[in-house]
Each structure stands twice: as structure tokens, then as C-alpha cells.
Design a protein around this motif. Structure first.
Motif, PDB file in Angstrom:
ATOM      1  N   LEU A  63       0.826  -1.210   0.000  1.00 41.16           N
ATOM      2  CA  LEU A  63       0.000   0.000   0.000  1.00 41.16           C
ATOM      3  C   LEU A  63       0.857   1.256   0.000  1.00 41.16           C
ATOM      4  O   LEU A  63       0.597   2.213  -0.736  1.00 41.16           O
ATOM      5  N   THR A  64       1.855   1.228   0.846  1.00 40.18           N
ATOM      6  CA  THR A  64       2.758   2.385   0.931  1.00 40.18           C
ATOM      7  C   THR A  64       3.492   2.580  -0.391  1.00 40.18           C
ATOM      8  O   THR A  64       3.637   3.697  -0.873  1.00 40.18           O
ATOM      9  N   ALA A  65       3.941   1.488  -0.973  1.00 37.54           N
ATOM     10  CA  ALA A  65       4.665   1.566  -2.236  1.00 37.54           C
ATOM     11  C   ALA A  65       3.773   2.129  -3.338  1.00 37.54           C
ATOM     12  O   ALA A  65       4.189   2.976  -4.128  1.00 37.54           O
ATOM     13  N   ARG A  66       2.528   1.686  -3.364  1.00 35.92           N
ATOM     14  CA  ARG A  66       1.594   2.170  -4.380  1.00 35.92           C
ATOM     15  C   ARG A  66       1.374   3.674  -4.201  1.00 35.92           C
ATOM     16  O   ARG A  66       1.398   4.444  -5.163  1.00 35.92           O
ATOM     17  N   SER A  67       1.165   4.072  -2.954  1.00 42.55           N
ATOM     18  CA  SER A  67       0.971   5.482  -2.643  1.00 42.55           C
ATOM     19  C   SER A  67       2.179   6.306  -3.089  1.00 42.55           C
ATOM     20  O   SER A  67       2.047   7.379  -3.681  1.00 42.55           O
ATOM     21  N   TYR A  68       3.353   5.759  -2.826  1.00 36.22           N
ATOM     22  CA  TYR A  68       4.604   6.444  -3.189  1.00 36.22           C
ATOM     23  C   TYR A  68       4.704   6.627  -4.699  1.00 36.22           C
ATOM     24  O   TYR A  68       5.004   7.718  -5.192  1.00 36.22           O
ATOM     25  N   LEU A  69       4.435   5.555  -5.421  1.00 34.96           N
ATOM     26  CA  LEU A  69       4.564   5.603  -6.874  1.00 34.96           C
ATOM     27  C   LEU A  69       3.550   6.562  -7.495  1.00 34.96           C
ATOM     28  O   LEU A  69       3.864   7.305  -8.418  1.00 34.96           O
ATOM     29  N   LYS A  70       2.341   6.553  -6.940  1.00 33.32           N
ATOM     30  CA  LYS A  70       1.318   7.465  -7.465  1.00 33.32           C
ATOM     31  C   LYS A  70       1.756   8.914  -7.301  1.00 33.32           C
ATOM     32  O   LYS A  70       1.606   9.734  -8.192  1.00 33.32           O
ATOM     33  N   GLU A  71       2.305   9.191  -6.119  1.00 30.70           N
ATOM     34  CA  GLU A  71       2.764  10.548  -5.842  1.00 30.70           C
ATOM     35  C   GLU A  71       3.919  10.892  -6.784  1.00 30.70           C
ATOM     36  O   GLU A  71       4.010  12.001  -7.300  1.00 30.70           O
ATOM     37  N   LEU A  72       4.801   9.905  -6.977  1.00 27.63           N
ATOM     38  CA  LEU A  72       5.975  10.109  -7.833  1.00 27.63           C
ATOM     39  C   LEU A  72       5.559  10.429  -9.263  1.00 27.63           C
ATOM     40  O   LEU A  72       6.137  11.291  -9.919  1.00 27.63           O
ATOM     41  N   PHE A  73       4.546   9.749  -9.745  1.00 28.07           N
ATOM     42  CA  PHE A  73       4.100   9.959 -11.125  1.00 28.07           C
ATOM     43  C   PHE A  73       3.045  11.049 -11.245  1.00 28.07           C
ATOM     44  O   PHE A  73       2.498  11.286 -12.314  1.00 28.07           O
TER      45      PHE A  73
END
Length: 309
Positions: free
Chosen positions: A249-259
Motif C-alpha cells: 500500500l505504501t509503495a503504491r501510494s509512493y509511486l502514485k505521488e511520484l508519477f
DNA sequence: ATGCCTGTCTCAAAGGATAC
DNA sequence: GTATCCTTTGAGACAGGCAT
């Protein structure tokens, strides 16, 4: 002032050449040689008593070097040197003691660079003595390095560090370092720890942190297709990547923010309402005024900056 | 005057808690 | 599961005390 010369002499003795002297003071010494002070027989005293060079004293001086004589007899360098000259043991009136001089040259780095406290604990030297030795060394052409003399706190720190080097090298966060070094302040602990890391050639906590962040980012990018794939459940992704659901979940959140996919709708109303305070008050003042924690105050100020346009 | 060490203020990234 | 708010953890800038 007591006018000692008016008293009767304790006794009359002969010096090493057979001359008679009136003795007014005597004391024993570590070497077993008795030191006498007084005046030459029948001479009218006009100032303080002088040391008497007896045969015993002369024999002793012939058997020991000047540094030893000073130490064992408790006499100053001037007196010992004077008698040694009389006895033909010394050609020049030279204040530098051969053994002491050698010692100073051997320990020049420490004398110049170590703290006075350390030198006192290790060699029993006073600050004045150390300063004198350094003056002597400078005259000999010895220069101090760029470094300043280490101070008290620094010495105490280094002593703690010496005793805890291995443990320090294994610390994984600043709190471990703090408790190990008994530092109340994380800043102080980090400073000391960074010095040790540099000395041992191991990564500092900051290096480790950056390395960790970087590895994590790379891992997330590497697996971004799966992590962002909506066809799988979080649980399925977690099993496939051997991570916990939380981590996915954290990784997904991170990637979304990154992109730039993620859109936040935070407490914008409050932030806009208090725009002026957020811009003018310090973090500390904001905490007090709105009863916020420091993190919260910083967060809200950040939100304002992000939405100001 | 200068460098060492510490305290204070500030910021930033990651992750936890919780309402939805 | 997601979005939002906040805490935790770590760090940098800077100033001041201190010894040299």
C-alpha cells in the motif's frame, strides 16, 4: 617576617671542601641525603639562607643525572645546576635536562595537541608545565600541526569513543548512539558518531539512510507494473513480491505521488484561513497559538506553500 | 580570532492511524 | 483500499559557550 638569622644556628658542619658553615635549616630527602641551609661560618647574614654543598650531597650529585637529582632531592634546577658546575659535572649553565629534553621530543605531538586534562591525568603535568615544554620545543624548531589543542569535552568524548568503538560501529539509529554515549542531545551524539564513522571508514547514519531510501525507491520502480496493477488484490501482490500488505500500500501510494497521479484534498480551508499566521509566525509560535505539534505545524505550512498560486 | 562542541529551530521522507 | 493528517526519525543551518 621572622628574622631567622638572629637565631642561634642548629649546628656547625663542614662543606665538601672542609669549610665550616652555620646550619639554620635542615631536612631529609627521598634519597636519604640531608639538605642543609645556612651561612658560611662567622659570616654576617644579610639575606636568605643558602644551600650548603656537603660531601654527602656532592657524592650523590656525582652518581645521578640532573633530572634524577632534582626529583630525589627536591631541589630546583638552578640549585642542582649550580652545584653540578661547582663539582665540574656541568660545563655550561644549561636549563634543559637531557632526560627531560629527550622525553619532550618523544612526546611532542601529545604535548602540542592533547588536552591539558589528558596530559595531567596521564603524566601529572600542570598546564604551566605543558606550556613551558611547548616553548622549549618551539625553540628546538618543533612546530605544532594545524590542529588546535584538544579541549576537555573533546577528550572526554574521545575516551568514551575509544571504549565503545565496536558497539558504535554497529549502531543502527541515533537513539542507540545516544544511549551508548550517554548524550541527552541527538545532535551531540550524531556529531561524535559521525567522527567515529569517518575514522573507521564506515558509512554514517545519514549514508545508511540515503542508501536505504535509494534501494527502496529502486525496488518500487522495478516492480511498479505489479504494484500499480489493479487486476490483482493487494494481498496477491504482497504474496507475489514477498512483502506485507502494508508495504504494498505504501509503495503504491509512493509511486502514485511520484508519477503525479495522486490528488490530495487536505485541510485546505483551514490552511487558507490562517494563511497569514502560517507565513509570519515561527513554527514554535504556531504550535503555541493553535495547540499543534511541531510536525503538524510544519505539515500545514507545507500545504500552504504547495497550494499558493 | 578561531575551531570544537552543543543547543535550538527548521525541514523532509517514510510510515502509522483513522475516517470514509 | 484510499486519502488525509500526523508522528517518527534523521539532518542542516546557525549561534553561542568555551578553550586555545
Amino acid at each position: 617576617m621572622v628574622k631567622r638569622y638572629k637565631n642561634d644556628p642548629i649546628k656547625i658542619i663542614k662543606d665538601w671542601q672542609g669549610e665550616d658553615w652555620n646550619v639554620y635549616e635542615e631536612r631529609n630527602t627521598q634519597a636519604g641525603v640531608i639538605i642543609y641551609k645556612g651561612w658560611m661560618y662567622e659570616r654576617v647574614a644579610k639575606s636568605q639562607y643558602i644551600y650548603i654543598l656537603t660531601s654527602d650531597l656532592a657524592e650523590f650529585l656525582k652518581k645521578h643525572d640532573r633530572a634524577q637529582s632534582m626529583k630525589l632531592l627536591g631541589l630546583s634546577v638552578k640549585i642542582v645546576t649550580k652545584f653540578r658546575r661547582v663539582l665540574g659535572l656541568q660545563k655550561k649553565y644549561d636549563y634543559t635536562l637531557s632526560t627531560l629534553r629527550d622525553w619532550m621530543l618523544e612526546h611532542q605531538d601529545e604535548l602540542f595537541n592533547q588536552s591539558f586534562q589528558m596530559l595531567n591525568e596521564k603524566y601529572g603535568l600542570t598546564q604551566t608545565e605543558v606550556t613551558k615544554y611547548c616553548t622549549f620545543l618551539r625553540k628546538k624548531g618543533v612546530q605544532r600541526s594545524n590542529k588546535l589543542r584538544k579541549n576537555k569535552i573533546g577528550y572526554a568524548n574521545r575516551r568514551i569513543v575509544e571504549n565503545n568503538k565496536e558497539a558504535l560501529a554497529q549502531c543502527e539509529n541515533i537513539f542507540e548512539v545516544q544511549s551508548l554515549l550517554n548524550k541527552k542531545n541527538h545532535r551531540a551524539a550524531r556529531y561524535v558518531h559521525n567522527q567515529v564513522c569517518i575514522e573507521l571508514g564506515i558509512p554514517t547514519l545519514n549514508d545508511l539512510r540515503l542508501q536505504h531510501l535509494n534501494e527502496k525507491k529502486e525496488w518500487r520502480l522495478e516492480h511498479k507494473e505489479i504494484i500499480l496493477n489493479k487486476q490483482y488484490s493487494i494481498k496477491e501482490i504482497a504474496i507475489q513480491l514477498n512483502k506485507t500488505k502494508r508495504e504494498i500500500l505504501t509503495a503504491r501510494s509512493y509511486l502514485k505521488e511520484l508519477f503525479g497521479v495522486k490528488k490530495r484534498v487536505p485541510i485546505l480551508n483551514w490552511v487558507k484561513e490562517h494563511q497569514q499566521d502560517l507565513n509570519t509566525l515561527s513554527i514554535k509560535e504556531l504550535c503555541e497559538k493553535f495547540n499543534l505539534t511541531m510536525g503538524a505545524a510544519i505539515y500545514r505550512r507545507k500545504l500552504l506553500k504547495q497550494n499558493e498560486t
